[in-house]
Design a protein around this motif. Structure first.
Motif, short mmCIF file in Angstrom:
data_model
loop_
_atom_site.label_atom_id
_atom_site.label_comp_id
_atom_site.label_asym_id
_atom_site.label_seq_id
_atom_site.Cartn_x
_atom_site.Cartn_y
_atom_site.Cartn_z
N VAL A 28 -13.72 21.34 -0.65
CA VAL A 28 -14.24 19.98 -0.65
C VAL A 28 -15.05 19.82 0.65
O VAL A 28 -14.99 20.68 1.53
N GLY A 31 -18.16 15.96 -6.30
CA GLY A 31 -19.14 15.06 -5.69
C GLY A 31 -19.82 15.69 -4.48
O GLY A 31 -21.02 15.52 -4.26
N ASP A 32 -19.05 16.46 -3.72
CA ASP A 32 -19.61 17.11 -2.52
C ASP A 32 -20.56 18.24 -2.92
O ASP A 32 -21.61 18.46 -2.28
N SER A 66 -15.98 16.62 5.89
CA SER A 66 -14.63 17.15 6.15
C SER A 66 -14.59 18.67 5.99
O SER A 66 -15.47 19.26 5.35
N HIS A 76 -7.06 19.73 0.73
CA HIS A 76 -7.40 18.32 0.51
C HIS A 76 -6.15 17.53 0.07
O HIS A 76 -5.19 18.10 -0.47
N PRO A 77 -6.19 16.19 0.28
CA PRO A 77 -4.99 15.39 0.02
C PRO A 77 -4.55 15.38 -1.44
O PRO A 77 -3.40 15.05 -1.73
N SER A 95 -11.72 18.22 -7.87
CA SER A 95 -11.92 17.80 -6.48
C SER A 95 -13.10 18.58 -5.92
O SER A 95 -13.20 19.80 -6.14
N GLY A 96 -13.97 17.90 -5.23
CA GLY A 96 -15.11 18.58 -4.60
C GLY A 96 -16.38 18.52 -5.42
O GLY A 96 -17.45 18.91 -4.93
#
Ligand SMILES: Nc1ncnc2c1ncn2[C@@H]1O[C@H](COP(=O)(O)OP(=O)(O)O)[C@@H](O)[C@H]1O
Ligand SMILES: Cc1ncc(COP(=O)(O)O)c(C=O)c1O
Length: 337
Positions: A35, A247-248, A28, A62-63, A244-245
């Motif tokens: 992210v 993991g990426d 994405s 991001h959501p 957030s992010g």
């Protein structure tokens, strides 16, 4: 049948002595924040990769912000860009393909079809597949993505798969609530998907993982080549925040360390994972410090919406010694035979 592949440095067929490593990253994209491809591109570029980023969605943010605008790429658009434009048109050669969030089952299937065929034709390409399904016991993609991922993992030569705890449970069919059940999940995963070479479960929490007020996250791996039934796992001090992010970022750094520029730097999976965890830990700590300093209210909720990747550039420098990160992180490593 498991594909036999050494831990490899990049591009064994290159005529040039030292071509820059090149990855196709299918993830994405967010205009604001870090992210998906926005979390992967800068770290990979800074560490010496040419990154071809194929954006599976384009969102304002991001959501996790609660609201966002944007649009999803259609399966035929992904196909046109990847198959027609990059592979047939430009005849691009990649050392690795990283696949992450795909917005529909059709886009997942078409991506896997193209990448799977490419990896069969050119087995030196390392496919790092993040089976994005959900987190914390909940699916956040359509249910039909589950059988689709199962089929993709059964039929393709995936080099590394990086599920989180929920995704590992969903794909292996084992509820993971202890190290023993984690170990069983690796065995059943390997039985079900023998063509997947390396399995890394990116983050796990067990009911017993709170010791004297401290919370821990675990990360574990299982390598089918060289074949061994040993599972290595790491116990990490959990920071009191939700990122957030992360993991990426983790996937991007794992790719960098597992497909090194120099053959001499090829290392066993647990060694690679330790490096990645030390670096992620350092980046998350700095992100937390800077976020709290900038915005006092976030101290209460500790929901960190954006990684501070640019402010961590010097940590990401490829010459930086990972041992320097050791003291603060206190990450412990164990093996379950
Ligand atoms: N709160 C946290 N404290 C410490 N490390 C964390 C935290 N959240 C994430 N990490 C690190 O980020 C890595 C990836 O975790 P996470 O973002 O939860 O993965 P995923 O997106 O696959 O669920 C973990 O292995 C861990 O090293
Ligand atoms: C579209 C999209 N991609 C990627 C991510 C990041 O996932 P993670 O925090 O697991 O790295 C998010 C998180 O909100 C997302 O919404």
């Amino acid at each position: 049948m498991t594909r036999s592949k050494e831990p490899r440095a990049f591009d064994p067929f290159s005529k040039r002595e030292k071509r820059t490593r090149r990855v196709l990253s299918v993830q994405s994209h967010v205009i604001h924040g870090y992210v998906g491809n926005k979390a992967a591109t800068f770290p990979l570029q800074y560490r010496g990769w040419d990154v071809d980023g194929l954006n599976t969605v384009q969102f304002s943010n991001h959501p996790g912000y609660g609201r966002f605008t944007g649009f999803r790429s259609q399966p035929n658009e992904i196909y046109e860009i990847m198959q027609k434009g990059l592979l047939e048109g430009l005849q691009m050669e990649y050392d690795a393909i990283l696949t992450g969030y795909l917005p529909s089952v059709e886009s997942l299937q078409i991506t896997a079809k193209v990448v799977g065929a490419l990896c069969r034709r050119e087995p030196h390409i390392n496919w790092i597949l993040d089976p994005v399904l959900g987190d914390n016991g909940k699916l956040y993609v359509a249910e039909e993505n589950v059988p689709a991922y199962k089929q993709i993992l059964r039929e393709n030569d995936v080099y590394v798969v990086t599920p989180n705890q929920f995704e590992m449970e969903t794909l292996s069919g084992v509820k993971i609530d202890s190290l023993q059940s984690l170990r069983l999940s690796f065995e059943l995963f390997h039985e079900a998907y023998p063509r997947v070479e390396k399995i890394v479960v990116t983050s796990l929490e067990f009911p017993s993982s709170a010791d004297i007020g401290e919370q821990y996250i675990y990360c574990a791996c299982f390598d089918t080549h060289p074949a061994s039934n040993a599972m290595s796992y790491f116990k990490i001090h959990k920071l009191d925040a939700q990122f957030s992010g992360s993991g990426d970022l983790f996937n991007a750094l794992l790719l960098d360390c597992i497909v090194p520029a120099q053959k001499e730097d090829a290392a066993a999976l647990p060694t690679v994972l330790r490096k990645v965890l030390l670096l992620v830990d350092k980046i998350l700590r700095r992100t937390l410090e800077l976020s709290v300093a900038e915005d006092a209210p976030s101290q209460q909720s500790r929901v960190i919406k954006d990684l501070k990747l640019i402010q961590c550039a010097e940590l990401l420098h490829p010459d930086r010694r990972f041992e320097d990160f050791e003291a603060a992180a206190r990450i412990t490593e164990s093996i379950l035979d």
